[in-house]
Design a protein around this motif. Sequence first.
Motif, PDB file in Angstrom:
ATOM      1  N   LEU A  26     -62.104 -14.992  46.595  1.00 12.62           N
ATOM      2  CA  LEU A  26     -61.008 -15.518  45.789  1.00 12.62           C
ATOM      3  C   LEU A  26     -61.396 -16.781  45.038  1.00 12.62           C
ATOM      4  N   THR A  27     -62.283 -17.574  45.623  1.00 14.09           N
ATOM      5  CA  THR A  27     -62.681 -18.812  44.958  1.00 14.09           C
ATOM      6  C   THR A  27     -63.463 -18.541  43.680  1.00 14.09           C
ATOM      7  N   GLN A  28     -64.021 -17.309  43.550  1.00 12.26           N
ATOM      8  CA  GLN A  28     -64.747 -16.946  42.336  1.00 12.26           C
ATOM      9  C   GLN A  28     -63.835 -16.877  41.112  1.00 12.26           C
ATOM     10  N   LEU A  29     -62.535 -16.788  41.338  1.00 14.28           N
ATOM     11  CA  LEU A  29     -61.583 -16.789  40.229  1.00 14.28           C
ATOM     12  C   LEU A  29     -61.591 -18.112  39.470  1.00 14.28           C
ATOM     13  N   GLY A  30     -62.187 -19.131  40.077  1.00 18.62           N
ATOM     14  CA  GLY A  30     -62.282 -20.434  39.426  1.00 18.62           C
ATOM     15  C   GLY A  30     -63.701 -20.833  39.125  1.00 18.62           C
ATOM     16  N   ASP A  31     -64.623 -19.862  39.118  1.00 17.22           N
ATOM     17  CA  ASP A  31     -66.030 -20.167  38.856  1.00 17.22           C
ATOM     18  C   ASP A  31     -66.355 -20.074  37.367  1.00 17.22           C
ATOM     19  N   VAL A  32     -67.352 -20.834  36.950  1.00 13.18           N
ATOM     20  CA  VAL A  32     -67.722 -20.889  35.538  1.00 13.18           C
ATOM     21  C   VAL A  32     -68.180 -19.528  35.025  1.00 13.18           C
ATOM     22  N   TRP A  33     -68.911 -18.765  35.850  1.00 19.80           N
ATOM     23  CA  TRP A  33     -69.430 -17.480  35.380  1.00 19.80           C
ATOM     24  C   TRP A  33     -68.298 -16.561  34.934  1.00 19.80           C
ATOM     25  N   LEU A  34     -67.152 -16.597  35.649  1.00 20.13           N
ATOM     26  CA  LEU A  34     -66.026 -15.747  35.281  1.00 20.13           C
ATOM     27  C   LEU A  34     -65.387 -16.224  33.985  1.00 20.13           C
ATOM     28  N   TYR A  35     -65.301 -17.536  33.805  1.00 15.06           N
ATOM     29  CA  TYR A  35     -64.759 -18.061  32.555  1.00 15.06           C
ATOM     30  C   TYR A  35     -65.635 -17.651  31.375  1.00 15.06           C
ATOM     31  N   VAL A  36     -66.949 -17.639  31.576  1.00 16.89           N
ATOM     32  CA  VAL A  36     -67.864 -17.220  30.503  1.00 16.89           C
ATOM     33  C   VAL A  36     -67.562 -15.779  30.089  1.00 16.89           C
ATOM     34  N   VAL A  37     -67.378 -14.905  31.059  1.00 14.76           N
ATOM     35  CA  VAL A  37     -67.090 -13.499  30.774  1.00 14.76           C
ATOM     36  C   VAL A  37     -65.760 -13.365  30.041  1.00 14.76           C
ATOM     37  N   ILE A  38     -64.715 -13.971  30.589  1.00 14.76           N
ATOM     38  CA  ILE A  38     -63.370 -13.831  30.015  1.00 14.76           C
ATOM     39  C   ILE A  38     -63.305 -14.396  28.605  1.00 14.76           C
ATOM     40  N   LEU A  39     -63.837 -15.586  28.414  1.00 13.48           N
ATOM     41  CA  LEU A  39     -63.706 -16.239  27.115  1.00 13.48           C
ATOM     42  C   LEU A  39     -64.588 -15.592  26.051  1.00 13.48           C
ATOM     43  N   THR A  40     -65.749 -15.066  26.450  1.00 17.59           N
ATOM     44  CA  THR A  40     -66.581 -14.361  25.478  1.00 17.59           C
ATOM     45  C   THR A  40     -65.892 -13.093  24.997  1.00 17.59           C
ATOM     46  N   LEU A  41     -65.337 -12.315  25.924  1.00 19.54           N
ATOM     47  CA  LEU A  41     -64.623 -11.096  25.542  1.00 19.54           C
ATOM     48  C   LEU A  41     -63.383 -11.427  24.719  1.00 19.54           C
ATOM     49  N   LEU A  42     -62.680 -12.490  25.090  1.00 18.62           N
ATOM     50  CA  LEU A  42     -61.498 -12.902  24.332  1.00 18.62           C
ATOM     51  C   LEU A  42     -61.888 -13.303  22.909  1.00 18.62           C
ATOM     52  N   TYR A  43     -63.020 -13.981  22.773  1.00 21.82           N
ATOM     53  CA  TYR A  43     -63.477 -14.412  21.459  1.00 21.82           C
ATOM     54  C   TYR A  43     -63.806 -13.214  20.561  1.00 21.82           C
ATOM     55  N   TRP A  44     -64.383 -12.172  21.140  1.00 24.38           N
ATOM     56  CA  TRP A  44     -64.743 -11.001  20.349  1.00 24.38           C
ATOM     57  C   TRP A  44     -63.530 -10.141  20.023  1.00 24.38           C
ATOM     58  N   TYR A  45     -62.634  -9.981  20.984  1.00 23.62           N
ATOM     59  CA  TYR A  45     -61.561  -8.995  20.839  1.00 23.62           C
ATOM     60  C   TYR A  45     -60.174  -9.586  20.614  1.00 23.62           C
ATOM     61  N   GLY A  46     -60.040 -10.895  20.692  1.00 19.63           N
ATOM     62  CA  GLY A  46     -58.733 -11.512  20.535  1.00 19.63           C
ATOM     63  C   GLY A  46     -58.663 -12.415  19.328  1.00 19.63           C
ATOM     64  N   ASN A  47     -57.685 -13.295  19.343  1.00 21.26           N
ATOM     65  CA  ASN A  47     -57.514 -14.285  18.285  1.00 21.26           C
ATOM     66  C   ASN A  47     -58.605 -15.340  18.437  1.00 21.26           C
ATOM     67  N   ARG A  48     -59.558 -15.360  17.496  1.00 18.37           N
ATOM     68  CA  ARG A  48     -60.732 -16.227  17.658  1.00 18.37           C
ATOM     69  C   ARG A  48     -60.366 -17.705  17.591  1.00 18.37           C
ATOM     70  N   GLU A  49     -59.425 -18.052  16.761  1.00 20.40           N
ATOM     71  CA  GLU A  49     -59.035 -19.460  16.659  1.00 20.40           C
ATOM     72  C   GLU A  49     -58.477 -19.965  17.992  1.00 20.40           C
ATOM     73  N   ARG A  50     -57.632 -19.171  18.605  1.00 23.86           N
ATOM     74  CA  ARG A  50     -57.070 -19.560  19.901  1.00 23.86           C
ATOM     75  C   ARG A  50     -58.128 -19.517  20.996  1.00 23.86           C
ATOM     76  N   ALA A  51     -59.009 -18.525  20.931  1.00 23.95           N
ATOM     77  CA  ALA A  51     -60.074 -18.433  21.932  1.00 23.95           C
ATOM     78  C   ALA A  51     -60.953 -19.673  21.902  1.00 23.95           C
ATOM     79  N   MET A  52     -61.252 -20.175  20.707  1.00 29.52           N
ATOM     80  CA  MET A  52     -62.094 -21.355  20.613  1.00 29.52           C
ATOM     81  C   MET A  52     -61.386 -22.607  21.120  1.00 29.52           C
ATOM     82  N   ARG A  53     -60.080 -22.645  20.993  1.00 33.20           N
ATOM     83  CA  ARG A  53     -59.338 -23.747  21.616  1.00 33.20           C
ATOM     84  C   ARG A  53     -59.587 -23.750  23.129  1.00 33.20           C
ATOM     85  N   ILE A  54     -59.491 -22.553  23.716  1.00 30.31           N
ATOM     86  CA  ILE A  54     -59.643 -22.446  25.167  1.00 30.31           C
ATOM     87  C   ILE A  54     -61.074 -22.768  25.585  1.00 30.31           C
ATOM     88  N   VAL A  55     -62.041 -22.332  24.776  1.00 31.57           N
ATOM     89  CA  VAL A  55     -63.440 -22.680  25.058  1.00 31.57           C
ATOM     90  C   VAL A  55     -63.597 -24.198  25.066  1.00 31.57           C
TER      91      VAL A  55
END
Length: 298
Positions: A26-55
């Motif tokens: 469960l602690t992996q839900l707060g690990d950097v590796w997971l954020y890298v995966v989520i935010l990269t996919l969000l940047y490609w497939y979602g609203n890029r302007e908002r994704a970059m805010r989150i990055v």
Amino acid sequence: MSRGVGAVEILRDIFPEPVTAAFALLTQLGDVWLYVVILTLLYWYGNRERAMRIVGVAIGAIALTLALKYAFALPRPPADPPALPESVPAVLEPLYEETVSADGYGFPSGHAVGSAAVWGALALWTDIGTRRQRFLAAAALVAVISVSRLVLGVHYLVDVVAGVAVGGAYLAAVAVAVSRTTDGPTVALGAAAAVAALGIVVSGANQELLAAFGAAAGALVAWRLADVPAEPWPRTTVGLGYALGCVIALELLVLAWLLVPLPDSAVVVLSSLSLGSVVAAPAGVRRVKERNARTAQQ
């Protein structure tokens, strides 16, 4: 009385051993590796302007955590990590031990800061479900991640509480600044670079902070100069390949950095080029497709 007011012991008395060990996952839900995966996919497939805010918020939260850790220099609890359950194969023991252990200073909890900032930003700037549902889900994730750090014995209670407060406050400050401009990514990434620069001074040029500064600066330059297309990438096999390629490249770079010592200047340059390349990638792909289309018409 310690900073933890007995939280680790109380939680381990409440949860049976298998459940305690499950918090290693469960602690992996707060690990950097997971954020890298989520935010990269969000940047490609979602609203890029908002994704970059989150990055930007994510990098800033990491930098702020490290800066505060070096500023306060408070130790972690002396508690031993939970034992590996007998039901788990022994071959997984090294991975388990790596997951449940932590080094460096303890205050504030990086997982608590990061989860409050990143999951909070995802709730604020994405459109999955309703706003209420997103924030309830974010709050639940922050709570689970925070409790996991206590159960694993890597933080005191005050480390986690302060971490959630710091992460939430940082997100709120960036969100207010973003709301007053037409270029949210520039504000979020600029704030991250500024926090990382301050952390470099406080820490005496810690390499993780140098990497955070390079990543923020590289992403900022790429966002400003690359003419990144606003439209998300089509959800095709080819598009998924590009996105996963970026994820794997970033993860391998981090792994290489952990295994091979690098000079400080190389850390800044590599982190800048790596994240900058990912940010600029959609613009590069678009130019290649346009060139191929023109060639086909000739």
